[in-house]
Design a protein around this motif. Structure first.
Motif, PDB file in Angstrom:
ATOM      1  N   UNK A  82      -1.759   1.805  10.114  1.00 21.75           N
ATOM      2  CA  UNK A  82      -3.160   1.904  10.516  1.00 21.75           C
ATOM      3  C   UNK A  82      -4.055   2.466   9.414  1.00 21.75           C
ATOM      4  N   UNK A  83      -3.476   3.276   8.532  1.00 20.71           N
ATOM      5  CA  UNK A  83      -4.287   3.845   7.449  1.00 20.71           C
ATOM      6  C   UNK A  83      -4.822   2.764   6.511  1.00 20.71           C
ATOM      7  N   UNK A  84      -4.129   1.621   6.447  1.00 21.38           N
ATOM      8  CA  UNK A  84      -4.571   0.528   5.582  1.00 21.38           C
ATOM      9  C   UNK A  84      -5.908  -0.047   6.062  1.00 21.38           C
ATOM     10  N   UNK A 114       0.851  -1.192   0.000  1.00 15.95           N
ATOM     11  CA  UNK A 114       0.000   0.000   0.000  1.00 15.95           C
ATOM     12  C   UNK A 114       0.892   1.250   0.000  1.00 15.95           C
ATOM     13  N   UNK A 115       1.579   1.526  -1.087  1.00 16.46           N
ATOM     14  CA  UNK A 115       2.530   2.647  -1.102  1.00 16.46           C
ATOM     15  C   UNK A 115       1.891   4.016  -0.872  1.00 16.46           C
ATOM     16  N   UNK A 116       0.571   4.101  -1.002  1.00 21.60           N
ATOM     17  CA  UNK A 116      -0.107   5.390  -0.830  1.00 21.60           C
ATOM     18  C   UNK A 116      -0.290   5.782   0.633  1.00 21.60           C
ATOM     19  N   UNK A 117      -0.070   4.855   1.578  1.00 17.36           N
ATOM     20  CA  UNK A 117      -0.308   5.180   2.991  1.00 17.36           C
ATOM     21  C   UNK A 117       0.956   5.723   3.654  1.00 17.36           C
TER      22      UNK A 117
END
Length: 300
Positions: free
Chosen positions: A114-116, A107-110
């Motif tokens: 925890x944002x996942x 998830x490179x955007x986080x």
């Protein structure tokens, strides 16, 4: 399936609690990994089977194993189910540094792990979320946990087995994050909560000595017996509301302990007797158990 068998057994034994059907549609062991469609369909079918209350006080809890084993599509559907059915969620967070890097690669955007979960409504926004481990929080993650309706399930034995250190439990408590003690039946070696209470005290001392202490004269900062017993009872029990205490208005959940086997010739206070039970007892000391006022076990 196996989840419903477990729920039925717990119900027959008089338990109150939550049970989850584990969701895994990637990066999982052969025989356990589902397709995304299977995972969603099986979860919905299971929830339909739970809807008539057939398992009494044993209720469903959504269980994405963790981000590396759940695709974005599956997480999105589970987030929708959490809101639609108003179900609590359990998963785990930041148990290992290698795991955290793996999540970042998936998830490179986080900005932090925890944002996942948060981006799909699975981090204490729609319903309560229980997070196992939580050993390596970033400052931003810690702050998000403080603001969300989450519980940390502190699994001291499993944590030592998996990554060799402990979570910053005293920091969480000081910040108002809710914490309970867990056994971690996969990574841990015992389901005995008194043993895990003792180990929570031990790992907090290890963390202080090897992570927090800056000089030989620093004052020790670790969980006391009173701290650890609170986490093992009212701390985790708070997920159910008024549980985990003998205060008026609380569920009468009680374990009756008999310390005759481990007593010695020295007269001891109740505190000292409890201390010895926590550090020396096993299942043989359990004389009876009550759940919500009902006797569910009595030693022969």
């Amino acid at each position: 399936g196996g989840t419903e068998v477990l729920m039925e057994l717990l119900h027959k034994a008089g338990f109150a609690g939550y049970v989850g059907k584990v969701n895994m549609d990637r990066n999982s062991a052969p025989g356990l990994e589902e397709t995304t469609e299977e995972s969603i369909a099986e979860t919905k079918l299971w929830l339909e089977h739970c809807a008539d209350g057939r398992f009494g006080e044993v209720k469903p809890m959504l269980t994405p194993r963790y981000t590396p084993s759940c695709t974005d599509e599956l997480m999105e559907k589970l987030g929708q189910m959490a809101g639609e059915y108003q179900l609590p969620v359990q998963t785990h967070l930041s148990e290992g540094l290698d795991e955290i890097e793996w999540v970042k690669s998936l998830k490179p955007e986080i900005d932090f792990y925890a944002q996942a979960y948060d981006m799909y409504g699975l981090f204490g926004t729609q319903t309560p979320t229980v997070l196992a481990h939580c050993i390596f929080p970033t400052e931003e993650e810690f702050e998000l946990m403080r603001r969300r309706n989450v519980w940390v399930a502190h699994c001291p034995n499993g944590n030592l087995n998996s990554c060799g250190t402990a979570a910053p439990i005293l920091d969480y408590v000081a910040a108002g994050v809710k914490v309970g003690i867990g056994t971690d039946s996969a990574g841990g070696v015992s389901l005995n909560m008194l043993r895990m209470t003792y180990e929570a005290m031990m790992v907090s001392k290890v963390r202080w000595a090897y992570v927090e202490r800056k000089s030989p004269t620093d004052k020790k900062r670790a969980l006391t017996l009173a701290n650890a017993m609170y986490l093992a009872t009212k701390g985790g029990g708070s997920l159910w509301g008024k549980a985990g205490s003998f205060e008026p208005g609380y569920f009468f959940d009680a374990v009756v302990l008999d310390d005759d086997r481990i007593k010695d010739f020295i007269p001891r206070s109740p505190y000292e007797r409890l201390e010895r039970l926590v550090s020396q007892s096993d299942d043989r000391e359990i004389a009876a158990k009550y759940i919500n006022g009902k006797l569910v076990y009595k030693r022969a």
